[in-house]
Design a protein around this motif. Structure first.
Motif: not given
Length: 250
Positions: A1-17, A34-45
């Protein structure tokens, strides 16, 4: 079921994960960034303000603990729930993360089903913290307690199992106890003025509602030639019955 406005940010350096999580979370109806580094994750958040962050602790550059600490210190991102993901099993990592504000944790390797369950649980807890039930949220009359947020009705100590329409009619009448409403007014209040339903259908719903409320159903009174009302507490039977004019008959 679609969840309106619920976006999940995944911060992990492993592409397959990241790919695995994106695939499974999107199946559940979430939007995923998704972000592959802490710096990118902070920016996206900061730019996207996601509903929840799934944060790996072992990241290149800024590690997950520092990412969590920074997000929880900033007013704009402090309330975003964070689930830590770590390959480490030492209690110290978990304790540090939780102490600086993380909401939950999972250890790698993890099952996508477990991750989805944890996300649902954390989002549900977070929603309850933002919109907690207070005494003002409940409607109480004649030992009937109505909880609009949970869609529950207690008659004394017993739970009444009502349909959505029956619940809406009961809530409407209880909020306006003592006032008499025509069948058309009740339809308009609980379904909208243009809802295609007959007045007879209201009688059927009231009959079913009274039956499920058992002895408490007697508090929903029929006013001949007009409609229905919820009897006021300690109002007795004396005096003229007020007729609600705020909601126009269709």
């Amino acid at each position: 079921m679609a969840r309106e406005n619920e976006t999940i940010l995944v911060i992990d350096d492993e592409p397959y994960i990241r790919e695995l999580l994106q695939y499974n979370l999107e199946k559940e109806g979430y939007a995923v960034i998704s972000a592959a580094s802490g710096e990118e994750g902070l920016d996206l958040a900061r730019r996207n303000h996601p509903a929840l962050i799934l944060l790996d602790l072992m990241l290149p550059g800024i590690d997950g603990i520092d990412v969590c600490r920074r997000l929880k210190r900033e007013a704009r991102t402090a309330k975003i729930p964070i689930i830590m993901a770590t390959a480490k099993s030492e209690d110290t990592d978990i304790v540090i993360g939780l102490e600086i504000g993380a909401d939950d944790y999972v250890t790698k390797p993890f099952s996508p089903n477990v991750i989805c369950a944890r996300i649902r649980s954390v989002l549900r807890r977070n929603e309850q913290k933002i919109h907690p039930n207070t005494e003002e949220d409940f409607i109480r009359i004649h030992d009937i307690t109505i909880d609009p947020k949970r869609h529950q009705v207690h008659c004394g100590s017993r739970v009444a199992d009502l349909s959505v329409t029956e619940f809406s009619i009961l809530e409407f009448l209880a909020r306006n106890a003592g006032w008499v409403f025509s069948r058309n007014q009740i339809i308009g209040a609980v379904k909208g003025d243009s809802y295609p339903v007959t007045e007879r259908a209201v009688d059927v719903q009231i009959l079913g509602l009274r039956k499920k409320l058992e002895e408490y159903g007697a508090y929903i009174e029929t006013v001949r030639g007009v409609g229905y009302r919820m009897r006021e507490e300690d109002s007795g039977d004396s005096g003229a019955l007020p007729i609600r004019r705020a909601i126009q008959s269709s």
